[in-house]
Design a protein around this motif. Structure first.
Motif, PDB file in Angstrom:
ATOM      1  N   ALA A 165       0.811  -1.228   0.000  1.00  0.00           N
ATOM      2  CA  ALA A 165       0.000   0.000   0.000  1.00  0.00           C
ATOM      3  C   ALA A 165       0.842   1.275   0.000  1.00  0.00           C
ATOM      4  O   ALA A 165       0.355   2.336   0.392  1.00  0.00           O
ATOM      5  CB  ALA A 165      -0.968   0.000   1.192  1.00  0.00           C
ATOM      6  N   GLY A 166       2.084   1.181  -0.441  1.00  0.00           N
ATOM      7  CA  GLY A 166       2.934   2.358  -0.513  1.00  0.00           C
ATOM      8  C   GLY A 166       3.370   2.648  -1.934  1.00  0.00           C
ATOM      9  O   GLY A 166       2.632   2.390  -2.894  1.00  0.00           O
ATOM     10  N   VAL A 167       4.587   3.163  -2.073  1.00  0.00           N
ATOM     11  CA  VAL A 167       5.113   3.553  -3.378  1.00  0.00           C
ATOM     12  C   VAL A 167       6.422   2.812  -3.638  1.00  0.00           C
ATOM     13  O   VAL A 167       7.340   2.838  -2.804  1.00  0.00           O
ATOM     14  CB  VAL A 167       5.369   5.065  -3.459  1.00  0.00           C
ATOM     15  CG1 VAL A 167       5.877   5.452  -4.841  1.00  0.00           C
ATOM     16  CG2 VAL A 167       4.099   5.841  -3.128  1.00  0.00           C
ATOM     17  N   VAL A 168       6.512   2.143  -4.784  1.00  0.00           N
ATOM     18  CA  VAL A 168       7.762   1.545  -5.239  1.00  0.00           C
ATOM     19  C   VAL A 168       8.376   2.472  -6.284  1.00  0.00           C
ATOM     20  O   VAL A 168       7.690   2.913  -7.210  1.00  0.00           O
ATOM     21  CB  VAL A 168       7.524   0.147  -5.831  1.00  0.00           C
ATOM     22  CG1 VAL A 168       8.781  -0.363  -6.536  1.00  0.00           C
ATOM     23  CG2 VAL A 168       7.110  -0.829  -4.736  1.00  0.00           C
ATOM     24  N   ILE A 169       9.659   2.755  -6.131  1.00  0.00           N
ATOM     25  CA  ILE A 169      10.379   3.597  -7.086  1.00  0.00           C
ATOM     26  C   ILE A 169      11.185   2.700  -8.013  1.00  0.00           C
ATOM     27  O   ILE A 169      12.078   1.965  -7.566  1.00  0.00           O
ATOM     28  CB  ILE A 169      11.303   4.592  -6.371  1.00  0.00           C
ATOM     29  CG1 ILE A 169      10.494   5.499  -5.454  1.00  0.00           C
ATOM     30  CG2 ILE A 169      12.086   5.426  -7.383  1.00  0.00           C
ATOM     31  CD1 ILE A 169      11.337   6.434  -4.609  1.00  0.00           C
ATOM     32  N   ASP A 170      10.870   2.743  -9.290  1.00  0.00           N
ATOM     33  CA  ASP A 170      11.565   1.945 -10.302  1.00  0.00           C
ATOM     34  C   ASP A 170      12.862   2.643 -10.664  1.00  0.00           C
ATOM     35  O   ASP A 170      12.892   3.567 -11.463  1.00  0.00           O
ATOM     36  CB  ASP A 170      10.671   1.779 -11.526  1.00  0.00           C
ATOM     37  CG  ASP A 170      11.285   0.870 -12.585  1.00  0.00           C
ATOM     38  OD1 ASP A 170      12.475   0.516 -12.451  1.00  0.00           O
ATOM     39  OD2 ASP A 170      10.581   0.521 -13.550  1.00  0.00           O
TER      40      ASP A 170
END
Length: 483
Positions: A115-120
């Motif tokens: 439920a967060g943000v993944v940075i590619d």
């Protein structure tokens, strides 16, 4: 090597209608261009794109292990370092977790975030500079890309992992060990400077002489205090060729004794080893060593093999180009991908075993280990010298020589088989821990917060202090479960 991905991503995102433009504070959800209404907080302008479509989020909810699946609410494909700063600050304000993902080659959900943000980080893939003794690269650059670029100038990073299709930022987060580590330490020991974005959303430059505390907290720091966005990597002169020796042993003690000898006198540039199946059943041991050279100079086989007690007549000796040796896993990986095995679960076990107990510890495990237990995956066993390790968060046993012992398992896509392998991993970890061993934190071992405290025990207080200073709201990299 300019990164021109962001404009294309913007266009694709707009066509799909899934570009994030804000955050709904009431419903705790992202607002996209497709569902925008009033009453949300606008996202700062980005050079790249924040995606919420199911396919992109599903990809970020998986890794090479294919065991843990944590679904993020959004995936950032940054167009710049500034994008990472903006999103981390935004996430901190709204109590969201953030994790960086390179090649996703971890095996137990480490780069995932529920439920967060993944940075590619693959979007940041520029090699900015190559000089006589260093290279400056973005975190998303692959080691294979860097090596190809440095070899054009007869230079190489001192340490390469066995599989070089990994990102610079990814391996620097964990340590980055390889066959030359007995000479040069791990990859983090060969970083001259690093740029990181902290959990506060601050861009910091640190080195052994500048902001040393942050430098020590980030390298091999598992992404807990800052995300690596750019690194200055030390380079050394590169030879053009490698003479590779495969030497076979039936006796574990003879095998480890020869390995100890070779890392002590450093007659080979590269030293590793494996536990390999014996055609007559059971296991034998393979010492893999390489001597790097540039013609017309050539290695002296007699000198290199002097005093070793391998099984005569079974040795294999081959000359390869330096790059082909570094990239030797490429054909195997291509076969595994083509056959579909690459997408099977990989409950890997990676441990550092104290040298004083390695024969007893490994011998007990090997005596009952079967090919079914490994799924035909390789079993690594080779020594390194701990005085080459300079970063405090890269945890190894308190001995001069320790052995990396890795069972790189491949599991069938069967829940019971995976659970059995994970249970064995935990048992083997505990047995090694009780003997004074540690784990290399890339594998699949269930770890509690107390386990992490024990793992970092001599420097736990320093890590806690660094976390409070650089990520006070515990935004970064929750997948390890440390804080």
């Amino acid at each position: 090597m300019k990164n021109n991905v962001s404009r294309r991503n913007v266009i694709q995102g707009l066509l799909a209608g899934t570009v994030v433009i804000g955050f709904d504070l009431v419903n705790r959800s992202w607002v996209t261009s497709a569902n925008a209404t009033s009453g949300f907080e606008a996202l700062p302008p980005l050079d790249g794109v924040l995606y919420t479509d199911q396919d992109t989020r599903n990809a970020a909810a998986d890794d090479f292990g294919h065991i843990v699946h944590r679904q993020p609410n959004a995936v950032l494909k940054p167009g710049s370092i500034e994008d990472i700063i903006r999103v981390i600050r935004f996430a901190r304000t709204h109590k969201l977790k953030v994790a960086a993902r390179g090649q996703g080659h971890s095996t137990y959900g480490q780069p995932q975030v529920e439920a967060g943000v993944v940075i590619d980080m693959n979007m940041l893939n520029t090699i900015h500079y190559i000089g006589a003794d260093r290279a400056i690269v973005d975190a998303g650059v692959l080691w294979s890309q860097l090596l190809l670029a440095t070899l054009e100038r007869q230079l190489t990073p001192p340490v390469l992992t066995d599989y070089i299709e990994l990102s610079v930022g990814g391996t620097l987060s964990a340590g980055g060990i390889g066959g030359t580590s007995h000479r040069y330490g791990v990859q983090v020991d060969n970083v001259l400077e690093v740029q990181v974005v902290t959990g506060e959303g601050n861009l910091e430059t640190c080195s052994p002489s500048q902001k040393r505390a942050l430098f020590a907290a980030v390298l091999a720091g598992l992404g807990q205090c800052g995300l690596v966005v750019r690194a200055t990597i030390r380079l050394i002169p590169a030879d053009t060729h490698a003479r590779v020796f495969l030497l076979f042993y039936s006796d574990l003690a003879a095998f480890t004794s020869d390995q100890r000898l070779l890392i002590a006198d450093e007659r080979f540039n590269y030293v590793e080893g494996q536990v390999v199946p014996d055609v007559s059943g059971g296991w034998r041991y393979m010492l893999e060593a390489a001597s790097f050279y540039t013609p017309p100079q050539k290695p002296n086989n007699t000198s290199l093999l002097a005093g070793l007690s391998y099984s005569r007549g079974t040795e294999q000796i081959e000359d390869r180009s330096y790059f082909d040796f570094a990239d030797r896993l490429a054909p195997t990986v291509a076969f595994l991908k083509e056959s579909g095995v690459w997408s099977y679960p990989h409950p890997w076990l990676d441990l550092f075993v104290p040298g004083k107990v390695v024969e007893r510890y490994v011998g007990e495990i090997v005596s009952t280990l079967t090919l079914a237990d490994t799924g035909q995956g390789p079993v690594l066993l080779y020594p390194v010298k701990t005085d080459r390790f300079t970063l405090p968060l890269f945890r190894v046993p308190d001995e001069q020589v320790v052995f990396l012992f890795s069972i790189l398992r491949t599991a069938p896509p069967d829940a019971a088989a995976i659970a059995s392998m994970l249970a064995d991993n935990r048992t083997f970890f505990e047995r090694n821990r009780d003997l004074g061993g540690t784990r290399y934190a890339i594998g699949a071992v269930a770890f509690s917060k107390e386990d992490w405290k024990q793992h970092f025990r001599p420097v736990w207080g320093r890590l806690v202090s660094a976390k409070r200073r650089y990520d006070p709201d515990n935004v970064l990299t929750p997948g390890h479960g440390i804080f």
